[in-house]
Design an enzyme around this catalytic site. Structure first.
Site, short mmCIF file in Angstrom:
data_model
loop_
_atom_site.label_atom_id
_atom_site.label_comp_id
_atom_site.label_asym_id
_atom_site.label_seq_id
_atom_site.Cartn_x
_atom_site.Cartn_y
_atom_site.Cartn_z
CG MET A 26 14.54 -9.63 -88.60
SD MET A 26 13.45 -8.15 -89.33
CE MET A 26 12.16 -9.14 -87.48
CG ASN A 28 14.44 -11.38 -79.08
OD1 ASN A 28 14.81 -11.31 -77.85
ND2 ASN A 28 12.57 -10.49 -78.88
CG LEU A 29 19.78 -14.58 -81.92
CD1 LEU A 29 20.90 -14.51 -82.42
CD2 LEU A 29 19.23 -14.49 -83.03
CD GLU A 31 17.12 -23.50 -76.84
OE1 GLU A 31 18.15 -24.24 -77.70
OE2 GLU A 31 18.21 -23.16 -76.23
N GLY A 32 15.32 -21.85 -81.07
CA GLY A 32 14.60 -22.08 -82.02
C GLY A 32 15.16 -21.70 -82.71
CG HIS A 33 16.84 -17.25 -84.15
ND1 HIS A 33 16.24 -16.81 -82.94
CD2 HIS A 33 15.72 -16.85 -84.98
CE1 HIS A 33 15.02 -15.74 -83.24
NE2 HIS A 33 15.23 -16.34 -84.61
CG ASP A 147 8.62 -16.91 -89.99
OD1 ASP A 147 7.53 -16.39 -89.22
OD2 ASP A 147 9.38 -16.70 -88.75
CG LEU A 181 10.72 -22.01 -78.95
CD1 LEU A 181 11.48 -22.06 -78.40
CD2 LEU A 181 9.45 -21.41 -77.86
O1 PAF Z 1 12.59 -14.40 -90.54
C1 PAF Z 1 12.68 -13.83 -89.59
O2 PAF Z 1 13.66 -13.17 -88.77
C2 PAF Z 1 13.40 -12.61 -91.28
O3 PAF Z 1 11.66 -12.53 -92.03
C3 PAF Z 1 14.45 -12.80 -91.66
C4 PAF Z 1 14.17 -13.94 -93.19
C5 PAF Z 1 15.42 -12.45 -91.29
C6 PAF Z 1 14.29 -11.12 -93.18
O4 PAF Z 1 14.16 -9.93 -92.50
#
Ligand code: PAF
Length: 274
Positions: A26, A28-29, A31-33, A147, A181
């Site tokens: 979604m 707002n990235l 280091e984790g992403h 998550d 993070l």
């Molecule tokens: O984990 C997230 O950032 C969101 O839940 C996802 C998987 C991109 C779905 O909108």
């Protein structure tokens, strides 16, 4: 990095590839992403990220409107992390008409923990992930273990619908003090940021006690709730669950401890596999 905003452009660009490795986000990235992007890269012949703030997974009182949109820095970070293709649809592109077909994950998995405190959250997540999967048609998709329940719900969805997608879990990236993070860490004041590590410390204390052979899981969970409450937090849950289905554990089960708590106005979640 190539950037596309429509499903048609995405499909046309992907035609030349056989094995897309996909990281949905979604934005707002942090280091984790980017670690997830790094993990995805060797798994496909093209690395695809998406940025879409999905209205369907926010409750009316939650932070959909204020969720940080940091387009320029997100693009720079993805480019530097080696992402090949960014799919960034607007709402009209992904939901051109009200999304009345929805994915309803099973209650025993999705109405507990996060789903209990955020009713409808996993319907929103599964619906958008299913749609993003239909758009990208990846062979592999990487989701963070931060998550944990989301990863589990999506794994089950992919399995039950026999989608030809391998779901890979990425380890949680932590700040040097141990805070997981999260895009929502940016909401914390300086004082709250210092305090925030206590959530992971409380989970660590639970994990240590479980490893040492503690059997009274209820007492352990109560203790963790009390510890955070005494420090001014408002915990939703601090629990030890069976890793396979997040139900109450039986002796011998592999465990995960999971917690969610509000610090000021910010709700944080974290977990640790025991
Ligand atoms: O984990 C997230 O950032 C969101 O839940 C996802 C998987 C991109 C779905 O909108």
């Amino acid at each position: 990095m190539h950037i596309v905003h429509t499903i048609a452009e995405l499909r046309s660009h992907l035609e030349q590839f056989k094995r897309a490795a996909f990281v949905p986000t979604m934005g707002n990235l942090h280091e984790g992403h980017l670690t997830l992007i790094g993990q995805a890269r060797p798994l496909g012949d093209v690395t695809v990220a998406s940025i879409f703030v999905n209205r369907l997974q926010f409750l009316p009182h939650e932070d959909f409107d204020t969720y940080p949109r940091t387009w320029d820095s997100d693009c720079e970070k993805l480019q530097a992390a080696g992402c090949d293709l960014l799919f960034a649809p607007n709402e009209k592109e992904l939901y051109p008409e009200p999304q009345t077909f929805k994915m309803h994950p099973p209650a025993e998995l999705a109405d507990i923990l996060e789903g209990y405190f955020r009713p409808g959250f996993f319907v929103g997540v599964c619906t958008v992930v299913m749609k993003l999967f239909a758009c990208v048609q990846p062979r592999v998709a990487v989701f963070g273990k931060k998550d944990y329940q989301q990863l589990m719900v999506i794994r089950r969805m992919v399995q039950q619908f026999a989608l030809p997608i391998e779901i890979v879990g990425g380890e949680t990236t932590r700040a040097p003090d141990g805070l997981a993070l999260s895009s929502r860490n940016g909401y914390l004041s300086e004082g709250e940021r210092t305090e925030a590590v206590q959530l992971s410390l409380a989970l660590k204390a639970m994990a240590t006690a479980l490893k040492a052979g503690t059997h009274d899981i209820g007492a352990l969970e109560d203790q963790a709730m009390r510890t955070l409450t005494a420090r001014g937090w408002h915990p939703d849950y601090m629990v030890a669950r069976r890793r396979s289905d997040l139900q109450a554990p039986q002796p011998g089960d592999a465990l995960v401890v999971l917690g969610a708590a509000k610090l000021g106005a910010t709700r944080l979640i974290d977990n640790l596999e025991v």
